[in-house]
Design a protein around this motif. Structure first.
Motif, PDB file in Angstrom:
ATOM      1  N   THR A   4       0.169 -10.700  43.593  1.00  0.00           N
ATOM      2  CA  THR A   4      -0.322 -12.210  42.965  1.00  0.00           C
ATOM      3  C   THR A   4      -1.664 -12.373  42.764  1.00  0.00           C
ATOM      4  OG1 THR A   4       1.987 -12.846  43.420  1.00  0.00           O
ATOM      5  CG2 THR A   4      -0.060 -14.799  42.582  1.00  0.00           C
ATOM      6  N   GLU A   5      -1.839 -11.946  43.983  1.00  0.00           N
ATOM      7  CA  GLU A   5      -3.387 -12.720  43.585  1.00  0.00           C
ATOM      8  C   GLU A   5      -4.741 -11.540  42.889  1.00  0.00           C
ATOM      9  OE1 GLU A   5      -6.980 -13.562  46.985  1.00  0.00           O
ATOM     10  OE2 GLU A   5      -5.340 -12.316  48.086  1.00  0.00           O
ATOM     11  N   ARG A   6      -4.175 -10.773  43.023  1.00  0.00           N
ATOM     12  CA  ARG A   6      -4.693  -9.288  41.969  1.00  0.00           C
ATOM     13  C   ARG A   6      -4.729 -10.291  40.708  1.00  0.00           C
ATOM     14  NH1 ARG A   6      -2.217  -5.562  43.488  1.00  0.00           N
ATOM     15  NH2 ARG A   6      -3.580  -4.677  45.506  1.00  0.00           N
ATOM     16  N   ARG A   7      -3.375 -10.216  40.193  1.00  0.00           N
ATOM     17  CA  ARG A   7      -3.352 -10.493  39.132  1.00  0.00           C
ATOM     18  C   ARG A   7      -4.354 -12.014  38.859  1.00  0.00           C
ATOM     19  NH1 ARG A   7       2.990 -10.216  38.450  1.00  0.00           N
ATOM     20  NH2 ARG A   7       3.536  -7.742  38.416  1.00  0.00           N
ATOM     21  N   LEU A 151      -2.757 -22.918  44.096  1.00  0.00           N
ATOM     22  CA  LEU A 151      -2.935 -21.430  44.044  1.00  0.00           C
ATOM     23  C   LEU A 151      -2.587 -20.213  45.043  1.00  0.00           C
ATOM     24  CD1 LEU A 151      -3.357 -20.592  40.885  1.00  0.00           C
ATOM     25  CD2 LEU A 151      -1.005 -20.217  41.207  1.00  0.00           C
ATOM     26  N   GLN A 152      -4.042 -20.860  46.494  1.00  0.00           N
ATOM     27  CA  GLN A 152      -4.766 -20.019  46.930  1.00  0.00           C
ATOM     28  C   GLN A 152      -3.493 -20.369  47.963  1.00  0.00           C
ATOM     29  OE1 GLN A 152      -7.111 -17.966  46.974  1.00  0.00           O
ATOM     30  NE2 GLN A 152      -6.120 -17.028  48.810  1.00  0.00           N
ATOM     31  N   ARG A 153      -3.375 -21.532  48.215  1.00  0.00           N
ATOM     32  CA  ARG A 153      -1.942 -21.909  48.810  1.00  0.00           C
ATOM     33  C   ARG A 153      -0.839 -21.753  48.850  1.00  0.00           C
ATOM     34  NH1 ARG A 153       1.803 -24.181  50.395  1.00  0.00           N
ATOM     35  NH2 ARG A 153       2.344 -25.244  48.171  1.00  0.00           N
ATOM     36  N   LEU A 154      -0.269 -20.651  48.077  1.00  0.00           N
ATOM     37  CA  LEU A 154       0.943 -20.312  47.729  1.00  0.00           C
ATOM     38  C   LEU A 154       0.022 -18.202  48.046  1.00  0.00           C
ATOM     39  CD1 LEU A 154       2.376 -22.020  45.108  1.00  0.00           C
ATOM     40  CD2 LEU A 154       2.722 -21.825  46.716  1.00  0.00           C
ATOM     41  N   GLU A 157       0.127 -18.329  52.004  1.00  0.00           N
ATOM     42  CA  GLU A 157       1.555 -18.555  51.969  1.00  0.00           C
ATOM     43  C   GLU A 157       2.044 -17.146  52.398  1.00  0.00           C
ATOM     44  OE1 GLU A 157       5.734 -21.237  51.982  1.00  0.00           O
ATOM     45  OE2 GLU A 157       3.703 -22.439  51.410  1.00  0.00           O
ATOM     46  N   LEU A 158       2.035 -16.308  51.396  1.00  0.00           N
ATOM     47  CA  LEU A 158       3.264 -15.110  50.255  1.00  0.00           C
ATOM     48  C   LEU A 158       2.344 -13.919  51.741  1.00  0.00           C
ATOM     49  CD1 LEU A 158       4.536 -13.548  48.833  1.00  0.00           C
ATOM     50  CD2 LEU A 158       2.926 -13.166  47.220  1.00  0.00           C
ATOM     51  N   VAL A 159       0.511 -14.251  51.814  1.00  0.00           N
ATOM     52  CA  VAL A 159       1.200 -13.211  52.901  1.00  0.00           C
ATOM     53  C   VAL A 159       1.074 -13.543  54.127  1.00  0.00           C
ATOM     54  CG1 VAL A 159      -1.439 -12.483  53.385  1.00  0.00           C
ATOM     55  CG2 VAL A 159      -1.523 -12.886  51.558  1.00  0.00           C
ATOM     56  N   ARG A 160       1.376 -14.965  54.672  1.00  0.00           N
ATOM     57  CA  ARG A 160       1.516 -14.874  55.950  1.00  0.00           C
ATOM     58  C   ARG A 160       3.127 -14.200  56.209  1.00  0.00           C
ATOM     59  NH1 ARG A 160       0.069 -19.456  56.136  1.00  0.00           N
ATOM     60  NH2 ARG A 160       1.887 -20.903  55.592  1.00  0.00           N
ATOM     61  N   ARG A 162       4.417 -12.690  54.905  1.00  0.00           N
ATOM     62  CA  ARG A 162       4.986 -11.163  54.342  1.00  0.00           C
ATOM     63  C   ARG A 162       4.059 -10.223  55.615  1.00  0.00           C
ATOM     64  NH1 ARG A 162       1.828  -7.148  49.567  1.00  0.00           N
ATOM     65  NH2 ARG A 162       3.891  -8.836  48.393  1.00  0.00           N
ATOM     66  N   GLY A 163       3.646 -11.405  56.218  1.00  0.00           N
ATOM     67  CA  GLY A 163       3.507 -10.272  57.388  1.00  0.00           C
ATOM     68  C   GLY A 163       4.278 -10.992  58.532  1.00  0.00           C
ATOM     69  N   GLU A 164       4.982 -12.176  58.792  1.00  0.00           N
ATOM     70  CA  GLU A 164       5.861 -11.820  59.403  1.00  0.00           C
ATOM     71  C   GLU A 164       7.518 -11.325  59.389  1.00  0.00           C
ATOM     72  OE1 GLU A 164       6.493 -16.995  58.577  1.00  0.00           O
ATOM     73  OE2 GLU A 164       5.304 -16.856  59.657  1.00  0.00           O
ATOM     74  N   LEU A 165       7.577 -11.615  57.797  1.00  0.00           N
ATOM     75  CA  LEU A 165       8.681 -10.699  57.396  1.00  0.00           C
ATOM     76  C   LEU A 165       8.517  -9.179  58.361  1.00  0.00           C
ATOM     77  CD1 LEU A 165      11.791  -9.876  55.986  1.00  0.00           C
ATOM     78  CD2 LEU A 165       9.667  -9.367  53.806  1.00  0.00           C
TER      79      LEU A 165
END
Length: 385
Positions: A4-7, A151-154, A157-160, A162-165
């Protein structure tokens, strides 16, 4: 960097270069190629090259390098806006870059400076003055800042998440491996050591009265120790039991029935014609048989055990029946610290898509019945690799 961030980053980079090209073309069309236009076009080229360099070398620049890159890009852009206000169109991608790199306070200051440049450009180009040209850039800047920060917050949160998962999956993998080792130790090493102890005790009792028989027990104990060492090496590598090296479950069960380790007489028989069965299924059924025979020997005081392997049309069933003291399955399942062997059997069968049933009552013996498909369930076979 997430997808998402790359796009988002690629979209902002593409938008910047398109807006920069539009601004440069407007400058050339409105003012021609005389006067200061060539110098401004050259400066816009420097801005584009500097921006591209930062985008390509982003990871290599590091935190300080990125901040220096942003400062240089902003200074160059502000100089262009002061000379040619149409370059203010590049503001939104620069909003994004500032909000990504700077702390909240510094980002707000950068947004104010960029918005001021946009207002200057709008007022400079307006004839006559129109208040909307001041209010509109402020509104756009506010909306862009909020959207980009969200968007940056999302993304964060996605990165965090994914790390937790990933951490959760790693912990689940560790627990699954511990459970596998616990089952293997219970079904192989623990039972093998019990048999070893029985043989050594028998040798000790007959050492003086029947030395030849005692030595025979010792040889059996040595063979049992070697077999258990081989089992340990196999399950540490998550391989099939060594008894299945020939690929034949009936042969492995016949070997189990013929092993002399003291205790009840074990008889094995097959029903139906043998056909190919997945190694995972064979290993699970063999472990169930080993566990049931060990329980009959150690806990039920049985004198006879019968292992029956039946080949059905679409499944394989295994019955292990003993004439021992029996027990109440419900009471064992609810008692703390007991019933692990039965639970391990059920887990093994569940992993391959099979089922396990236990029929017993005090004084009536025990029947352990396992049913498995010819092929392990797809998800479980994938997990096992």
């Amino acid at each position: 960097m997430t997808r998402t961030e790359r796009r988002i980053r690629l979209a902002m980079h593409a938008g910047f270069f398109l807006l920069l090209a539009a601004s440069a073309s407007r400058l050339a069309v409105r003012h021609g190629l005389g006067g200061a236009t060539p110098a401004l076009l050259a400066l816009s080229g420097v801005l584009g090259a500097g921006y591209a360099l930062g985008a390509v070398r982003w990871d290599a620049l590091g935190r300080r390098g990125r901040l220096g890159w942003l400062a240089a890009v902003l200074v160059c852009w502000l100089a262009l806006v002061a000379a040619a206000p149409s370059f203010a169109w590049c503001a939104v991608p620069l909003f994004f870059a500032a909000l990504r790199l700077l702390s909240p306070r510094a980002a707000v200051a950068a947004v104010v400076v960029i918005t001021g440049a946009v207002i200057f450009a709008a007022v400079y180009l307006a004839e006559p003055f129109d208040p909307s040209l001041v209010l509109a850039p402020i509104a756009v800047a506010g909306m862009a800042a909020v959207i980009l920060l969200e968007l940056q917050r999302l993304v964060d949160e996605l990165v965090r998440t994914r790390g937790e998962l990933a951490e959760t999956q790693r912990a689940a993998g560790v627990l699954a491996e511990r459970e596998r080792l616990a089952r293997e130790i219970h079904d192989t090493l623990a039972q093998g050591l019990t048999s070893l102890g029985i043989l050594l005790q028998a040798a000790d009792r007959q050492w003086d009265t029947a030395p030849e028989e005692a030595r025979r027990h010792l040889r059996r104990a040595a063979d049992a120790a070697a077999a258990n060492l081989d089992e340990a090496r196999h399950f540490v590598r998550a391989l099939a039991p060594p008894a299945l090296a020939s690929g034949s479950l009936p042969a492995a069960l016949a070997e189990l029935a013929g092993a002399e380790a003291g205790g009840p007489r074990v008889r094995f028989r097959t029903v139906g014609d043998e056909y190919p069965v997945d190694v995972q299924v064979q290993a699970a059924l063999l472990r169930v048989a080993q566990g049931a025979v060990a329980n009959a020997r150690e806990h039920a005081a049985a004198t006879a055990v019968t292992i029956t392997l039946t080949y059905l049309d679409d499944a394989v069933s295994l019955d292990v029946a003993d004439d021992g003291s029996g027990f109440d399955p419900a009471a064992v399942a609810s008692a703390p610290g007991r019933g692990y062997g039965l639970r391990a059997m059920r887990d093994r069968m569940a992993e391959i898509g099979g089922a396990l049933a236990v029929e017993s009552a005090p004084g009536t013996g025990t029947v352990v019945a396992a049913t498995a498909p010819r092929r392990a369930a797809p998800s479980n076979s994938e997990d096992r690799g």
